[in-house]
Structure formats: C-alpha cells, structure tokens
Motif scaffolding. Sequence first.
Motif, PDB file in Angstrom:
ATOM      1  N   TRP A 172       0.843  -1.196   0.000  1.00 41.82           N
ATOM      2  CA  TRP A 172       0.000   0.000   0.000  1.00 41.82           C
ATOM      3  C   TRP A 172       0.881   1.250   0.000  1.00 41.82           C
ATOM      4  O   TRP A 172       1.837   1.365   0.769  1.00 41.82           O
ATOM      5  N   TYR A 173       0.558   2.196  -0.863  1.00 42.37           N
ATOM      6  CA  TYR A 173       1.190   3.514  -0.868  1.00 42.37           C
ATOM      7  C   TYR A 173       0.099   4.563  -0.934  1.00 42.37           C
ATOM      8  O   TYR A 173      -0.950   4.347  -1.575  1.00 42.37           O
ATOM      9  N   ARG A 176      -2.742   5.272  -3.883  1.00 39.23           N
ATOM     10  CA  ARG A 176      -2.905   4.154  -4.803  1.00 39.23           C
ATOM     11  C   ARG A 176      -4.350   3.995  -5.270  1.00 39.23           C
ATOM     12  O   ARG A 176      -4.623   3.544  -6.377  1.00 39.23           O
ATOM     13  N   ARG A 227      12.023  -0.888  -3.510  1.00 45.57           N
ATOM     14  CA  ARG A 227      11.939  -0.569  -2.084  1.00 45.57           C
ATOM     15  C   ARG A 227      13.311  -0.615  -1.418  1.00 45.57           C
ATOM     16  O   ARG A 227      13.516  -0.003  -0.377  1.00 45.57           O
ATOM     17  N   MET A 289      12.258   4.129  -3.929  1.00 47.53           N
ATOM     18  CA  MET A 289      10.808   4.026  -4.004  1.00 47.53           C
ATOM     19  C   MET A 289      10.143   5.397  -3.892  1.00 47.53           C
ATOM     20  O   MET A 289      10.548   6.237  -3.101  1.00 47.53           O
ATOM     21  N   THR A 291       7.177   8.097  -2.921  1.00 48.87           N
ATOM     22  CA  THR A 291       6.513   8.256  -1.628  1.00 48.87           C
ATOM     23  C   THR A 291       5.001   8.184  -1.714  1.00 48.87           C
ATOM     24  O   THR A 291       4.335   7.822  -0.739  1.00 48.87           O
ATOM     25  N   ARG A 292       4.442   8.532  -2.872  1.00 52.73           N
ATOM     26  CA  ARG A 292       2.990   8.487  -2.993  1.00 52.73           C
ATOM     27  C   ARG A 292       2.591   8.452  -4.463  1.00 52.73           C
ATOM     28  O   ARG A 292       3.420   8.643  -5.359  1.00 52.73           O
ATOM     29  N   VAL A 298       3.254   9.103 -10.107  1.00 49.50           N
ATOM     30  CA  VAL A 298       3.849   8.914  -8.786  1.00 49.50           C
ATOM     31  C   VAL A 298       4.722  10.118  -8.460  1.00 49.50           C
ATOM     32  O   VAL A 298       5.178  10.843  -9.352  1.00 49.50           O
ATOM     33  N   TRP A 313       3.107  -3.712 -10.712  1.00 52.98           N
ATOM     34  CA  TRP A 313       3.595  -4.134  -9.397  1.00 52.98           C
ATOM     35  C   TRP A 313       4.212  -5.527  -9.498  1.00 52.98           C
ATOM     36  O   TRP A 313       3.505  -6.527  -9.525  1.00 52.98           O
TER      37      TRP A 313
END
Length: 380
Positions: A172-173, A176, A227, A289, A291-292, A298, A313
């Motif tokens: 989860w970010y 999303r 990540r 990675m 952040t949001r 992104v 993903w």
Amino acid sequence: MTEPLETLADQHARVVVIGAGQAGLSVGYHLRRLGLVPGSDLVILDRAPSTGGAWQFRWEALRLGAAHRVHDLPGMRAMSLEFDDADRSRPARDVVGEYYRRFEQHYDLRVRRPVAVTSVSRSDGDGGVAGDAPADGGLCVTTRSADGTVTRVRADIVVNASGTWGTPFVPWYPGRDVFRGRQVDTTEYRSATEFARQDVVVVGGTSAIGFLLELDGVARSTRWFTRRPMVWAGTASLDVESAVAAVDEQDRAARAGEVLPSIVSGTGVPVSRRIRAGIDRGVLRDEPMFTRMDETGVVTADGTHVHADAVLWATGFRADLRHLAPLHLRTAAGGVVVEDGRSAEEPRLFLAGYGPQASTIGANRAGRRIARQVMDALAG
C-alpha cells in the motif's frame, strides 16, 4: 492421467498432497516410490486447469533461462527428459506444462484437477470437523469444484504444496486508490504490447527486470522503482555461498514463524549477458521508491512528479496458506512455525516448497525428505 472429480466424495486417503507444482510432484513421486498407491492411498489435488504449476499462468514472452532456472523433477532423467535440453524458443509455460504432463503420466500420479481446496481442518474421526484440539480422525480437506460441488477427503497426513502464485503481494502507498491509470500485478501481466506507447512505472525486483527488458522499445518510457537498492551478483550465475546464506535466512524465518524474506534479497541478481546489455542501455536503472501516487502518476522523495499511464507491481508473493486458517497456525509475527518441512503446531501437516525449500532445487531435495518423514508419521 486426470482422475474424475466425483471420485473425491467421502474418501479417506492416507496422504493428501495439495498442489501439483514442483514441490507437490516431487513429494508425490517419492511417496509413490515408498509404496503409496496414487488415487487411493495418495491423493494429489491441484486447483489449476492444466499441468505446469504456476508456470502455466506465466506470460507468453517468458522463456526458460530468462528467469530463475527450472530444475528437473526427480525421476525426469530416467525418462530421458531434461530442462537443459528443452527448446528455449518456445514459451516457458508451454515447455514446463508439457514436461510436467509427461512426468505425471509416466509415473501415473493421477493428479485430480481442477480441484480448489477451500479449507483444511481437524476431523472428528467420522468425516466431520472437530474443534481446535487435535483429534484422532486426522485432517479434513474440503474442496470445491468448478460447478460448485463441495466435497471432503479425510487424510491421516496432509502435505501442503500450494506455492505462492495465488497470493501476489502489492504494498500500500498513499494515493494508490486515486490513480486513474492501470495497475497490474505479476499474475495479471500478459504481454508488453498491452503497454505500447505508454509511460509505465515498474515496481519490484527480479520479475521487474524481465518486464523492463520486454517493455524496452514498446512502451513510450519506463521508470523502475525499488523498495531497496538492487544488488547485482556480479556473476552470470548464483554463487553457492550467497545461495546457502539466503536459504539459511529462510529457514530461520520459518522456524520463528515470521513472514518469509525474499530469496533474491539475500543473494543478489546474477548478471546475464541480456541483463548486462539492459544495464548498459540504461533500461535497468533502479530508483528509490516513490513516496505516494496521485491521479496521473507517482511522486518521488524529492517531490518530482513522474507521469504514468500504468503501474506494474512486480513486488513478489506471499505463501498461499489461506485454506489452512481453520488450523489456527498463524503466529503474531505473520508466519507459520515450520521446522524441517513440518508444522510445529500440527504434526500431521507438512509444508513442501515453503521457506528454505522455495527454490526449485530446494523443493526437489525436500520432496524426498518430506516423503520419508510422512511415511515415518504414518508408521508411528
């Protein structure tokens, strides 16, 4: 051969194996050699429509040698069948599916499919389901067929070899759920052509590498986010020392009942000529990675917005153990305590291809060991 589904009703088996991928077939082969009769003493259930385990669901462009090596099943060489001799111009899913089909037929394993196992619970000895306490009735395996028919098989021992393909992990970010583009996990990827002339963000490790190389020249642009920094092994094949260390860490986590770590995170990714070329072209350049996410892409840690039509993903899998929930084996740490392939809490349950056995060669080696332990348990 494939057994008719209706023969499952009201059956008792000495051993039920759940899953007919690498681990399940390896265990089944060795149990047959140790005297169990497939179809009566030994029942192998597989939810997939055909042979090949998870490989049958892989994308068309994937070839043998482009991912982790597929090791031969035990007994394949006696059939004059080896993956090293396979036609690498064919899709890997077709090759593995064909080889597994020939293997099942040659050793008459009588795998029953498609049969989805919905739960494994403790039996009261009369085919019913007991409470949480162990019962002398063994374990009850409940299944559901494609037409919705529910059946039960009571087993003295259950070997779970359900793998991970059914439970892809997507972290989860923030944002999303507001992203307006397409989001695809590894199990949903079919072809790079689906992303032609699109800006694609790829997230993940080993699988991400294959996707990025396939998307190169097809997508309008790709950006790769991980990540943790990607570690290249520096060799074209995995060195033994790194492999042993990674397997030891898997074993430690399994014994502690923790969520299993990634094998690759402990070994690094071997650099083949194809991967080296991708690195040199700048296609395989990982970034920290983001952040949001927002509606159109992104946002990186420094606030840069990266436009994306799609986010892929490739963030791995978790062990598919949902059907074992009635046994209440899950620890507070999120895993299951497994020692040398056997559940510490439920001694009538073995887990093949779990933890240190997750690699294809690990699953093969564990098949013989688990089969011997199963026979000892039956005798005891």
